[in-house]
Write a protein that holds these residues in place. Sequence first.
Motif, PDB file in Angstrom:
ATOM      1  N   VAL A  93      -0.543 -10.108  18.161  1.00  0.00           N
ATOM      2  CA  VAL A  93      -0.111 -10.147  19.775  1.00  0.00           C
ATOM      3  C   VAL A  93       1.093  -9.089  19.924  1.00  0.00           C
ATOM      4  CG1 VAL A  93       0.717 -11.611  21.730  1.00  0.00           C
ATOM      5  CG2 VAL A  93      -1.400 -12.178  19.999  1.00  0.00           C
ATOM      6  N   ILE A  94       2.237  -9.443  19.103  1.00  0.00           N
ATOM      7  CA  ILE A  94       3.651  -8.942  19.059  1.00  0.00           C
ATOM      8  C   ILE A  94       3.667  -7.083  19.316  1.00  0.00           C
ATOM      9  CG2 ILE A  94       5.826  -8.852  18.618  1.00  0.00           C
ATOM     10  CD1 ILE A  94       5.695 -11.798  17.805  1.00  0.00           C
ATOM     11  N   PHE A  96       1.078  -5.112  19.282  1.00  0.00           N
ATOM     12  CA  PHE A  96       0.065  -4.598  20.533  1.00  0.00           C
ATOM     13  C   PHE A  96       0.640  -4.816  21.753  1.00  0.00           C
ATOM     14  CE2 PHE A  96      -2.851  -4.401  16.939  1.00  0.00           C
ATOM     15  CZ  PHE A  96      -3.315  -3.040  16.872  1.00  0.00           C
ATOM     16  N   GLY A  97       1.061  -6.193  21.988  1.00  0.00           N
ATOM     17  CA  GLY A  97       1.618  -6.560  23.407  1.00  0.00           C
ATOM     18  C   GLY A  97       2.729  -5.743  23.819  1.00  0.00           C
ATOM     19  N   LEU A  98       3.903  -5.607  22.910  1.00  0.00           N
ATOM     20  CA  LEU A  98       4.938  -4.779  23.261  1.00  0.00           C
ATOM     21  C   LEU A  98       4.695  -3.223  23.423  1.00  0.00           C
ATOM     22  CD1 LEU A  98       7.825  -6.016  20.676  1.00  0.00           C
ATOM     23  CD2 LEU A  98       7.073  -6.660  22.975  1.00  0.00           C
ATOM     24  N   THR A  99       3.593  -2.866  22.562  1.00  0.00           N
ATOM     25  CA  THR A  99       2.996  -1.213  22.735  1.00  0.00           C
ATOM     26  C   THR A  99       2.739  -1.340  24.170  1.00  0.00           C
ATOM     27  OG1 THR A  99       2.920  -1.109  20.404  1.00  0.00           O
ATOM     28  CG2 THR A  99       1.635   0.468  21.804  1.00  0.00           C
ATOM     29  N   CYS A 155       4.529 -12.082  25.205  1.00  0.00           N
ATOM     30  CA  CYS A 155       4.176 -11.679  23.742  1.00  0.00           C
ATOM     31  C   CYS A 155       5.059 -11.923  22.563  1.00  0.00           C
ATOM     32  CB  CYS A 155       4.093 -10.033  23.990  1.00  0.00           C
ATOM     33  SG  CYS A 155       2.589  -9.595  25.201  1.00  0.00           S
ATOM     34  N   GLY A 156       6.349 -12.531  23.200  1.00  0.00           N
ATOM     35  CA  GLY A 156       7.144 -12.934  21.874  1.00  0.00           C
ATOM     36  C   GLY A 156       8.592 -11.998  21.836  1.00  0.00           C
ATOM     37  N   GLY A 330       6.192  -0.326  15.377  1.00  0.00           N
ATOM     38  CA  GLY A 330       7.212  -0.658  14.285  1.00  0.00           C
ATOM     39  C   GLY A 330       8.179  -1.873  14.461  1.00  0.00           C
ATOM     40  N   CYS A 331       8.962  -1.644  15.754  1.00  0.00           N
ATOM     41  CA  CYS A 331       9.582  -2.714  16.087  1.00  0.00           C
ATOM     42  C   CYS A 331       8.838  -4.006  16.376  1.00  0.00           C
ATOM     43  CB  CYS A 331      10.189  -2.261  17.261  1.00  0.00           C
ATOM     44  SG  CYS A 331      11.545  -0.962  17.451  1.00  0.00           S
ATOM     45  N   GLY A 332       7.730  -4.003  16.801  1.00  0.00           N
ATOM     46  CA  GLY A 332       6.818  -5.085  17.345  1.00  0.00           C
ATOM     47  C   GLY A 332       6.564  -5.884  15.813  1.00  0.00           C
ATOM     48  N   LEU A 333       6.207  -5.268  14.805  1.00  0.00           N
ATOM     49  CA  LEU A 333       6.068  -5.537  13.315  1.00  0.00           C
ATOM     50  C   LEU A 333       7.118  -6.242  12.813  1.00  0.00           C
ATOM     51  CD1 LEU A 333       3.599  -2.940  11.883  1.00  0.00           C
ATOM     52  CD2 LEU A 333       2.937  -5.256  12.546  1.00  0.00           C
ATOM     53  N   LEU A 334       8.180  -5.699  13.033  1.00  0.00           N
ATOM     54  CA  LEU A 334       9.421  -6.199  12.489  1.00  0.00           C
ATOM     55  C   LEU A 334       9.720  -7.669  13.293  1.00  0.00           C
ATOM     56  CD1 LEU A 334      11.671  -3.315  11.472  1.00  0.00           C
ATOM     57  CD2 LEU A 334      10.221  -4.558  10.107  1.00  0.00           C
ATOM     58  N   LEU A 335       9.643  -7.497  14.659  1.00  0.00           N
ATOM     59  CA  LEU A 335       9.769  -8.665  15.392  1.00  0.00           C
ATOM     60  C   LEU A 335       8.867  -9.804  14.797  1.00  0.00           C
ATOM     61  CD1 LEU A 335      11.472  -9.988  17.586  1.00  0.00           C
ATOM     62  CD2 LEU A 335       9.772  -8.920  19.361  1.00  0.00           C
TER      63      LEU A 335
END
Length: 531
Positions: A93-94, A96-99, A155-156, A330-335
């Motif tokens: 979710v995070i 793909f949601g941020l993207t 999305c978080g 990448g930012c979403g995965l780290l978040l």
Amino acid sequence: AEDATAVAGEGSGDGGGRSACGKVLSHAAEFPRRCAAQQRERLRTSHATVGLLFLVGGLLIGAMAAGFGIASEHVEEARREWFDAAPWAAWLVIPFGLTFTVLLTRTCFDGTAGSGIPLEMTAFILADGDPNLARIFSARIMVGKVALTLLGQLCGASSGREGPTVQVASSLLVLVLRCGERLLPSVRRLLDAPPRHGSGTMRGVYLRDAALIGGAAGVSGAFNTPLGGIIFAIEEMGGRFTKTLGQMMVVAVAVSGAAAIVLGGYHATFEGYDGVAFEDDILHMFWVTPVVSLFAGLLGGVWSLLLLYGVHIKLLLRGSVSATYAWVAGCGLLLAAAGYWDDGHAWGSGFDEAKALVATDDTLGPVPPVHYFAVKGVATLLTYWSGVPGGIFAPTISVGTGIGHWFHDKVILQINSEIPRQPTCLLAATAYFAGVTQSPISAFAVMLGMLDYHGGLVPAMLVSAVLGWLSAQLLAPRPLYPALSDARIPPLPPESCQRELRALPPPVYVSKTDTARHADFVEASKTIAVS
């Protein structure tokens, strides 16, 4: 002869009396006419009509802030529900949601990325008639800012709604002024009038005043603190202040705060703190206040430098669409990793965690772990670097309370176990907030408005704000928002440059040699035509 002289004197006296009486009656009749003429001239040339528009705008801003706050609370509750139901979904979710949020920002709502305050500060130096102003103050920006901020929180994203409220409030008040210009001839005449100094019209001056007053009203509605809104507008966003501007600002801010309280209800953010813990240990806080404030302020300076460093690195990726989306993913995965490891505390605005740390009892939820401040700070950096719309006010305050929690657990308890955690968290939050923004008076006023307590902690908070500001200046040479605003790639600051420049002309800035209030504004269309 004497009798004749006496008779003449009496006649002269009667004539003088009648003449004096006539003058009195004439002045009595002339006074209302003169006052009426002066009042008509005053209404024709004064700011009264614009002031009424600002009053209406203040009501709308208060309603918007209350609705935005309620929607944000429901969205954060929905985010907690989906994470509790399926924690593994955060890994999907995070990112793909941020993207997807950044995709909408780039393609449909360009100009809504980030907090919006640096973008608004740029509007104060753009010349009257610059087409780039449409990317800052428009209905599209208002709708996109609210919708995408809520989508990011769902999305978080580690973001708040206070900064976006400021940008939306400014846009709303500018739109109210423009509607008044179209519908009311008196407003149109006033905006078309020449300024006292320089050339051009008063339209640019009033538009900038509307943006500044709207920002103050937005802070007032977001935090339920009218004083904090006024101080923030003067200290952070505006370099000018006049009597007329101050009067209209007070009216709009007061009405906005009242409307937000009526619609959303009055509730102090840190209502769980009653001050008892501080009053019982006031002598211990004489040494705790400077130590924790200097430490938190230094961390605030470090965090602001890291934020600016990441923004400038991101600018190198503007030429590649694939690199931009890879950066966001990448930012979403780290978040997602940060929140998953911290049991979800790193996501959202962070106000729930801050309330639990400041509350005198344990009725507001479990206290986050000691390392919460570090994870939340990293999560907020990743969120801002990704480019999704969202503010940093709420996460900054939450990180500040987490710093106080860590400092109390690792340092203070080793010296004196009787010193309470709650006032330490509030002092650290005030100092860290002042260190990040480098606006100590605004930080103090906003934090004070979030408390339902006005005891001995208030002067300690003021000292914390000043010490945090001073210590942050040792590391960060410039305040965060002006640094973001000045690091512009034409035509707008880097946080709004989410895609290649469109068919917009280069910006036309106000000359730095002119005064801010009576600047010699130029027509951008004429300048562009000549060039």
